[in-house]
Write a protein that holds these residues in place. Structure first.
Motif, short mmCIF file in Angstrom:
data_model
loop_
_atom_site.label_atom_id
_atom_site.label_comp_id
_atom_site.label_asym_id
_atom_site.label_seq_id
_atom_site.Cartn_x
_atom_site.Cartn_y
_atom_site.Cartn_z
N GLU A 136 -5.68 -2.90 5.16
CA GLU A 136 -5.54 -2.12 6.39
C GLU A 136 -6.30 -0.79 6.32
O GLU A 136 -7.04 -0.44 7.24
N CYS A 137 -6.13 -0.06 5.19
CA CYS A 137 -6.70 1.29 5.14
C CYS A 137 -7.69 1.51 4.00
O CYS A 137 -8.31 2.57 3.90
N CYS A 139 -6.23 -1.93 -0.14
CA CYS A 139 -5.42 -2.28 1.02
C CYS A 139 -6.30 -2.87 2.12
O CYS A 139 -7.34 -2.32 2.46
N CYS A 196 0.84 -1.19 0.00
CA CYS A 196 0.00 0.00 0.00
C CYS A 196 0.88 1.25 0.00
O CYS A 196 1.78 1.39 0.83
N CYS A 211 -0.20 3.49 3.44
CA CYS A 211 0.16 3.11 4.81
C CYS A 211 1.32 2.11 4.89
O CYS A 211 1.78 1.79 5.99
ZN LIG Z 1 -3.02 0.91 3.38
#
Ligand SMILES: [Zn+2]
Length: 141
Positions: free
Chosen positions: A50-51, A48, A34, A37
């Motif tokens: 995560e984000c 992503c 990503c 992040c």
């Molecule tokens: Zn990310």
């Protein structure tokens, strides 16, 4: 299921996963990273994990990790005879140093010595004209 001439399953390659298989064919270990992040994503996804950012780039990943979990197959794996010469077969979930968790075969090891937490390193094996696959073997830092 598509199988190789060695009678092992081959991946169904899509535009989203092709860079992974092509890099492994050349002996390179890459994952989606990503750009917002820095999270490494596996398996390949359009965003992503995560984000949620969609700005992902294929980037070299550290080819090391530890065994999270494993299983030892002593009979025919996936009902394909191509695996027979490799029995017993050790299949693992690996927690990679760069953060993602990957499924793969652990080679060059006595199955009795495999432990959760064991250090492993990636090596890539060619499996077809267009794909290689990352596998793992014990590693001593
Ligand atoms: Zn990310």
């Amino acid at each position: 299921m598509i199988v190789s001439k060695e009678n092992k399953p081959l991946p169904v390659i899509t535009d989203q996963t092709r860079p992974f298989w092509s890099a492994a064919k050349e002996g390179r270990f890459v994952m989606q990273k990503c750009q917002a992040c820095g999270t490494f994503n596996f398996q390949p996804k359009p965003w992503c994990i995560e984000c949620g950012c969609r700005d992902l780039e294929w980037a070299p990943a550290k080819p090391f990790g530890v065994v999270y979990s494993f299983t030892v197959s002593r009979s025919i794996a996936m009902n394909l005879a191509g695996w027979q010469d490799e029995m017993p077969l050790v299949m693992c979930l690996i927690d990679l140093d760069d953060g993602a968790r990957m499924y793969g075969q652990l080679t060059d090891v006595d199955p009795e010595t495999v432990r959760v937490g064991m250090r492993v390193a990636v090596h890539c094996e060619s499996i077809s004209e267009e794909a290689g696959i990352p596998k793992f073997r014990p590693h001593h830092d």
